[in-house]
Motif scaffolding. Structure first.
Motif, PDB file in Angstrom:
ATOM      1  N   ASP A  98       0.823  -1.213   0.000  1.00 58.66           N
ATOM      2  CA  ASP A  98       0.000   0.000   0.000  1.00 58.66           C
ATOM      3  C   ASP A  98       0.856   1.262   0.000  1.00 58.66           C
ATOM      4  O   ASP A  98       0.526   2.248  -0.682  1.00 58.66           O
ATOM      5  N   MET A  99       1.950   1.246   0.751  1.00 61.59           N
ATOM      6  CA  MET A  99       2.837   2.407   0.780  1.00 61.59           C
ATOM      7  C   MET A  99       3.459   2.626  -0.604  1.00 61.59           C
ATOM      8  O   MET A  99       3.601   3.760  -1.056  1.00 61.59           O
ATOM      9  N   ARG A 100       3.811   1.549  -1.245  1.00 59.05           N
ATOM     10  CA  ARG A 100       4.410   1.654  -2.589  1.00 59.05           C
ATOM     11  C   ARG A 100       3.418   2.258  -3.570  1.00 59.05           C
ATOM     12  O   ARG A 100       3.760   3.144  -4.363  1.00 59.05           O
ATOM     13  N   VAL A 101       2.164   1.810  -3.529  1.00 56.71           N
ATOM     14  CA  VAL A 101       1.122   2.352  -4.412  1.00 56.71           C
ATOM     15  C   VAL A 101       0.920   3.833  -4.138  1.00 56.71           C
ATOM     16  O   VAL A 101       0.846   4.659  -5.061  1.00 56.71           O
ATOM     17  N   ASP A 102       0.841   4.196  -2.858  1.00 58.76           N
ATOM     18  CA  ASP A 102       0.641   5.608  -2.494  1.00 58.76           C
ATOM     19  C   ASP A 102       1.807   6.474  -2.963  1.00 58.76           C
ATOM     20  O   ASP A 102       1.609   7.601  -3.429  1.00 58.76           O
ATOM     21  N   ALA A 103       3.022   5.964  -2.851  1.00 57.86           N
ATOM     22  CA  ALA A 103       4.201   6.738  -3.256  1.00 57.86           C
ATOM     23  C   ALA A 103       4.149   7.069  -4.745  1.00 57.86           C
ATOM     24  O   ALA A 103       4.399   8.209  -5.150  1.00 57.86           O
ATOM     25  N   VAL A 104       3.800   6.082  -5.554  1.00 55.33           N
ATOM     26  CA  VAL A 104       3.727   6.300  -7.004  1.00 55.33           C
ATOM     27  C   VAL A 104       2.553   7.207  -7.353  1.00 55.33           C
ATOM     28  O   VAL A 104       2.684   8.143  -8.151  1.00 55.33           O
ATOM     29  N   ARG A 105       1.413   6.960  -6.739  1.00 54.94           N
ATOM     30  CA  ARG A 105       0.216   7.772  -7.010  1.00 54.94           C
ATOM     31  C   ARG A 105       0.463   9.240  -6.694  1.00 54.94           C
ATOM     32  O   ARG A 105       0.138  10.136  -7.483  1.00 54.94           O
ATOM     33  N   LEU A 106       1.087   9.516  -5.555  1.00 55.40           N
ATOM     34  CA  LEU A 106       1.350  10.895  -5.154  1.00 55.40           C
ATOM     35  C   LEU A 106       2.418  11.543  -6.043  1.00 55.40           C
ATOM     36  O   LEU A 106       2.349  12.744  -6.320  1.00 55.40           O
ATOM     37  N   ALA A 107       3.386  10.759  -6.497  1.00 48.41           N
ATOM     38  CA  ALA A 107       4.412  11.306  -7.388  1.00 48.41           C
ATOM     39  C   ALA A 107       3.784  11.814  -8.684  1.00 48.41           C
ATOM     40  O   ALA A 107       4.154  12.871  -9.196  1.00 48.41           O
ATOM     41  N   TRP A 108       2.808  11.076  -9.200  1.00 50.08           N
ATOM     42  CA  TRP A 108       2.140  11.504 -10.431  1.00 50.08           C
ATOM     43  C   TRP A 108       1.331  12.776 -10.226  1.00 50.08           C
ATOM     44  O   TRP A 108       1.021  13.487 -11.190  1.00 50.08           O
ATOM     45  N   GLN A 109       0.965  13.096  -8.988  1.00 49.46           N
ATOM     46  CA  GLN A 109       0.155  14.292  -8.724  1.00 49.46           C
ATOM     47  C   GLN A 109       0.962  15.579  -8.779  1.00 49.46           C
ATOM     48  O   GLN A 109       0.402  16.669  -8.891  1.00 49.46           O
ATOM     49  N   ALA A 110       2.280  15.488  -8.708  1.00 44.96           N
ATOM     50  CA  ALA A 110       3.119  16.688  -8.743  1.00 44.96           C
ATOM     51  C   ALA A 110       3.078  17.317 -10.133  1.00 44.96           C
ATOM     52  O   ALA A 110       3.115  16.614 -11.142  1.00 44.96           O
ATOM     53  N   ASP A 111       3.004  18.640 -10.176  1.00 45.19           N
ATOM     54  CA  ASP A 111       2.988  19.356 -11.450  1.00 45.19           C
ATOM     55  C   ASP A 111       4.308  19.154 -12.186  1.00 45.19           C
ATOM     56  O   ASP A 111       5.377  19.204 -11.579  1.00 45.19           O
ATOM     57  N   GLY A 112       4.228  18.949 -13.498  1.00 44.31           N
ATOM     58  CA  GLY A 112       5.426  18.849 -14.320  1.00 44.31           C
ATOM     59  C   GLY A 112       5.964  17.449 -14.502  1.00 44.31           C
ATOM     60  O   GLY A 112       6.911  17.248 -15.266  1.00 44.31           O
ATOM     61  N   VAL A 113       5.372  16.454 -13.820  1.00 39.83           N
ATOM     62  CA  VAL A 113       5.861  15.076 -13.943  1.00 39.83           C
ATOM     63  C   VAL A 113       5.469  14.520 -15.300  1.00 39.83           C
ATOM     64  O   VAL A 113       4.305  14.554 -15.694  1.00 39.83           O
ATOM     65  N   ARG A 114       6.481  14.012 -16.044  1.00 39.16           N
ATOM     66  CA  ARG A 114       6.240  13.430 -17.363  1.00 39.16           C
ATOM     67  C   ARG A 114       6.270  11.921 -17.328  1.00 39.16           C
ATOM     68  O   ARG A 114       5.684  11.259 -18.179  1.00 39.16           O
ATOM     69  N   LYS A 115       6.978  11.341 -16.360  1.00 41.33           N
ATOM     70  CA  LYS A 115       7.130   9.890 -16.295  1.00 41.33           C
ATOM     71  C   LYS A 115       7.555   9.515 -14.886  1.00 41.33           C
ATOM     72  O   LYS A 115       8.290  10.253 -14.235  1.00 41.33           O
ATOM     73  N   VAL A 116       7.092   8.367 -14.402  1.00 45.66           N
ATOM     74  CA  VAL A 116       7.499   7.862 -13.084  1.00 45.66           C
ATOM     75  C   VAL A 116       8.077   6.467 -13.250  1.00 45.66           C
ATOM     76  O   VAL A 116       7.411   5.569 -13.776  1.00 45.66           O
ATOM     77  N   LEU A 117       9.317   6.300 -12.816  1.00 50.87           N
ATOM     78  CA  LEU A 117       9.986   4.996 -12.833  1.00 50.87           C
ATOM     79  C   LEU A 117       9.995   4.472 -11.407  1.00 50.87           C
ATOM     80  O   LEU A 117      10.602   5.076 -10.523  1.00 50.87           O
TER      81      LEU A 117
END
Length: 199
Positions: A98-117
């Motif tokens: 669950d923490m891993r899912v939340d970390a990725v989900r929140l990273a995508w919410q930041a303005d300017g993010v084009r890709k999340v690895l």
């Protein structure tokens, strides 16, 4: 006595000369009047502008750390963020899936993010059979997205936990998003699809 000079014979035009003439013609044809831009140059300029990050990497990094802190202060102590031209690399050891899912989900919410690895490991692994099923679902879904010419797969992150598929990222259109969700729903063994995609 009158000397007669022989007539000069014409030399045949060689292939090299023809190539030079053709090249000069192409150069002249490509010349534009001042202030006018060729469609190809305009397209290249537009693509370069689209690739350029609209938000500085340092701001993206700050936003992600702030979002993580608001969710759980533990996330910042366990996980790391690296940002390069809008591409975000996540590393570290999450407490649970669950923490891993939340970390990725929140990273995508930041303005300017084009890709999340996502390279986050999970400290507390679930059972071996559950992990194998989740990995199988992830692999099948990625294959479906890569083969779909209407989907830009690099705009998405997929996490599967206990056969629940979490889809995160940024959709270019509602049609693309629906195609991604449909691919996930059609897979066998998927119990639920959770959509965290921004548009």
């Amino acid at each position: 006595m009158i000397s007669v000079r022989p007539l000069r014979q014409r030399r045949p035009v060689t292939g090299t000369v023809l190539l030079l003439l053709a090249g000069m013609g192409a150069l002249l044809a490509g010349c534009q009047s001042p202030g006018r831009e060729s469609p190809e140059l305009a397209r290249q300029r537009a693509e370069a502008a689209a690739e350029a990050p609209a938000v500085p990497d340092s701001q993206i990094d700050e936003q992600i750390h702030r979002l993580w802190k608001e969710k759980s202060p533990e996330m910042n102590s366990r996980l790391n963020v690296t940002v390069d031209r809008g591409e975000v690399l996540l590393t570290g050891n999450a407490r649970d899936p669950d923490m891993r899912v939340d970390a990725v989900r929140l990273a995508w919410q930041a303005d300017g993010v084009r890709k999340v690895l996502n390279e986050i490991k999970i400290a507390d692994e679930s059972s071996l059979s559950d992990s194998a099923t989740d990995a199988w679902i992830n692999t099948k879904l990625w294959a479906a997205l890569l083969l779909d010419g209407q989907v830009k797969s690099s705009n998405y992150s997929i996490e599967t936990v206990n056969q629940v598929v979490y889809i995160m990222g940024v959709a270019r259109s509602g049609v693309e998003l629906e195609a991604v969700l449909q691919h996930a729903r059609e897979l066998p063994r998927v119990r639920q699809v959770v959509n965290y995609v921004r548009r």
